[in-house]
Design a protein around this motif. Sequence first.
Motif, mmCIF file in Angstrom:
data_model
loop_
_atom_site.group_PDB
_atom_site.id
_atom_site.type_symbol
_atom_site.label_atom_id
_atom_site.label_comp_id
_atom_site.label_asym_id
_atom_site.label_seq_id
_atom_site.Cartn_x
_atom_site.Cartn_y
_atom_site.Cartn_z
ATOM 1 N N ALA A 96 -8.889 -5.111 -7.072
ATOM 2 C CA ALA A 96 -10.006 -5.509 -7.935
ATOM 3 C C ALA A 96 -11.211 -4.691 -7.503
ATOM 4 O O ALA A 96 -11.884 -5.015 -6.530
ATOM 5 N N ASP A 97 -11.457 -3.595 -8.224
ATOM 6 C CA ASP A 97 -12.430 -2.609 -7.773
ATOM 7 C C ASP A 97 -13.803 -2.742 -8.414
ATOM 8 O O ASP A 97 -14.789 -2.234 -7.885
ATOM 9 N N VAL A 98 -13.887 -3.396 -9.563
ATOM 10 C CA VAL A 98 -15.174 -3.538 -10.236
ATOM 11 C C VAL A 98 -15.178 -4.859 -10.988
ATOM 12 O O VAL A 98 -14.167 -5.260 -11.577
ATOM 13 N N THR A 99 -16.296 -5.593 -10.929
ATOM 14 C CA THR A 99 -16.421 -6.883 -11.610
ATOM 15 C C THR A 99 -17.738 -6.937 -12.352
ATOM 16 O O THR A 99 -18.739 -6.330 -11.947
ATOM 17 N N LEU A 100 -17.742 -7.681 -13.465
ATOM 18 C CA LEU A 100 -18.963 -7.856 -14.246
ATOM 19 C C LEU A 100 -18.885 -9.167 -15.011
ATOM 20 O O LEU A 100 -17.828 -9.520 -15.545
ATOM 21 N N GLN A 101 -20.003 -9.896 -15.091
ATOM 22 C CA GLN A 101 -20.106 -11.034 -15.999
ATOM 23 C C GLN A 101 -20.954 -10.607 -17.186
ATOM 24 O O GLN A 101 -22.087 -10.143 -17.025
ATOM 25 N N ASP A 102 -20.400 -10.753 -18.393
ATOM 26 C CA ASP A 102 -21.134 -10.316 -19.576
ATOM 27 C C ASP A 102 -22.129 -11.392 -20.024
ATOM 28 O O ASP A 102 -22.242 -12.470 -19.419
ATOM 29 N N ASN A 103 -22.851 -11.096 -21.105
ATOM 30 C CA ASN A 103 -23.918 -11.983 -21.549
ATOM 31 C C ASN A 103 -23.417 -13.290 -22.138
ATOM 32 O O ASN A 103 -24.208 -14.214 -22.351
ATOM 33 N N THR A 104 -22.127 -13.385 -22.401
ATOM 34 C CA THR A 104 -21.554 -14.644 -22.878
ATOM 35 C C THR A 104 -20.965 -15.461 -21.725
ATOM 36 O O THR A 104 -20.443 -16.552 -21.952
ATOM 37 N N GLY A 105 -21.017 -14.916 -20.519
ATOM 38 C CA GLY A 105 -20.516 -15.628 -19.349
ATOM 39 C C GLY A 105 -19.107 -15.268 -18.940
ATOM 40 O O GLY A 105 -18.587 -15.816 -17.962
ATOM 41 N N GLN A 106 -18.472 -14.347 -19.660
ATOM 42 C CA GLN A 106 -17.105 -13.967 -19.320
ATOM 43 C C GLN A 106 -17.083 -13.008 -18.131
ATOM 44 O O GLN A 106 -17.922 -12.124 -18.025
ATOM 45 N N ILE A 107 -16.090 -13.197 -17.266
ATOM 46 C CA ILE A 107 -15.914 -12.342 -16.092
ATOM 47 C C ILE A 107 -14.855 -11.291 -16.388
ATOM 48 O O ILE A 107 -13.733 -11.609 -16.794
ATOM 49 N N TRP A 108 -15.214 -10.021 -16.166
ATOM 50 C CA TRP A 108 -14.309 -8.893 -16.364
ATOM 51 C C TRP A 108 -14.001 -8.252 -15.020
ATOM 52 O O TRP A 108 -14.887 -8.119 -14.174
ATOM 53 N N VAL A 109 -12.757 -7.849 -14.842
ATOM 54 C CA VAL A 109 -12.325 -7.223 -13.598
ATOM 55 C C VAL A 109 -11.581 -5.928 -13.924
ATOM 56 O O VAL A 109 -10.657 -5.928 -14.745
ATOM 57 N N GLY A 110 -11.975 -4.847 -13.285
ATOM 58 C CA GLY A 110 -11.295 -3.573 -13.462
ATOM 59 C C GLY A 110 -10.559 -3.174 -12.203
ATOM 60 O O GLY A 110 -11.015 -3.459 -11.084
ATOM 61 N N SER A 111 -9.414 -2.517 -12.383
ATOM 62 C CA SER A 111 -8.604 -2.101 -11.233
ATOM 63 C C SER A 111 -8.258 -0.627 -11.341
ATOM 64 O O SER A 111 -8.460 0.001 -12.382
ATOM 65 N N ARG A 112 -7.696 -0.087 -10.273
ATOM 66 C CA ARG A 112 -7.345 1.332 -10.222
ATOM 67 C C ARG A 112 -5.979 1.638 -10.818
ATOM 68 O O ARG A 112 -5.621 2.804 -10.920
ATOM 69 N N SER A 113 -5.217 0.620 -11.199
ATOM 70 C CA SER A 113 -3.918 0.902 -11.803
ATOM 71 C C SER A 113 -3.468 -0.169 -12.789
ATOM 72 O O SER A 113 -2.488 0.044 -13.496
ATOM 73 N N GLY A 114 -4.185 -1.284 -12.857
ATOM 74 C CA GLY A 114 -3.760 -2.392 -13.710
ATOM 75 C C GLY A 114 -4.629 -2.649 -14.908
ATOM 76 O O GLY A 114 -4.516 -3.704 -15.543
ATOM 77 N N GLY A 115 -5.500 -1.711 -15.255
ATOM 78 C CA GLY A 115 -6.322 -1.875 -16.434
ATOM 79 C C GLY A 115 -7.452 -2.875 -16.251
ATOM 80 O O GLY A 115 -8.055 -2.983 -15.176
ATOM 81 N N LEU A 116 -7.704 -3.646 -17.291
ATOM 82 C CA LEU A 116 -8.842 -4.551 -17.373
ATOM 83 C C LEU A 116 -8.331 -5.975 -17.493
ATOM 84 O O LEU A 116 -7.393 -6.257 -18.243
ATOM 85 N N SER A 117 -8.952 -6.894 -16.745
ATOM 86 C CA SER A 117 -8.580 -8.309 -16.813
ATOM 87 C C SER A 117 -9.801 -9.125 -17.219
ATOM 88 O O SER A 117 -10.915 -8.868 -16.762
ATOM 89 N N LEU A 118 -9.579 -10.127 -18.063
ATOM 90 C CA LEU A 118 -10.636 -11.027 -18.530
ATOM 91 C C LEU A 118 -10.298 -12.434 -18.082
ATOM 92 O O LEU A 118 -9.222 -12.954 -18.384
ATOM 93 N N PHE A 119 -11.229 -13.064 -17.351
ATOM 94 C CA PHE A 119 -10.990 -14.391 -16.808
ATOM 95 C C PHE A 119 -11.281 -15.465 -17.850
ATOM 96 O O PHE A 119 -12.341 -15.470 -18.475
ATOM 97 N N HIS A 120 -10.317 -16.389 -18.047
ATOM 98 C CA HIS A 120 -10.499 -17.555 -18.901
ATOM 99 C C HIS A 120 -10.741 -18.758 -17.993
ATOM 100 O O HIS A 120 -9.827 -19.258 -17.344
ATOM 101 N N ARG A 121 -11.985 -19.213 -17.958
ATOM 102 C CA ARG A 121 -12.369 -20.241 -16.995
ATOM 103 C C ARG A 121 -11.644 -21.559 -17.230
ATOM 104 O O ARG A 121 -11.174 -22.202 -16.286
#
Length: 208
Positions: A96-121
């Motif tokens: 998990a190399d990069v994380t961001l919470q967007d303006n709607t409150g969603q958490i995004w996680v980027g990785s070096r080989s697994g693409g993009l993940s979106l957390f469903h709280r």
Amino acid sequence: DSAGRIWFGSWGLGLYVYSDDTPAAKVLYHYTESPEDPTSLISNDIAAICESREGEMWIGTPLGISVLRTDDLENGTFRQYRHDPNDSTSLGDMRADVTLQDNTGQIWVGSRSGGLSLFHRQADSFARFKHNPYDVNSLSSDVVLSIFQDSKDRLWIGTRGGLNRFVGETGSFIHYTEADGLQNAVINGIVEDDHANLWLSTNKGLSK
């Protein structure tokens, strides 16, 4: 963080929380991994730190994500999220190399080989977005290097295969590459200036 504390992630020595007192800051808390404790920091190698509006610190590491509530710093009780190849709702990759919470409150996680993940709280799970060579609207590369939301609430993902703009209505991506004027397709960082221009750091200089 929002309380004025300073968080430092090390590579090998864990996570430090400092006061911002002057003239000299002091260490308030130091967290390290304890493999036998599932509530400890997941790894001593820290790649990303993100504070959420829910009062949590999301800590990205090469072994997954640790989440610590800012009202539980004394106890240091972490939630851990790992990649499980047999669970499609787990984190998209171990790293998990990069994380961001967007303006709607969603958490995004980027990785070096697994693409993009979106957390469903509510479900305490992740949705995955990965490159599909048979889908031109999929993420352009599974190597995610940067995530940024601009002043118009557009979500941008920098990858090793160009710049992507996420289209939330369809869950698809619009791609930008050297053919669109980028200096290089490796997008290491994304920032926005006061005139709403995006500046991209690439392996061959800046693109605007």
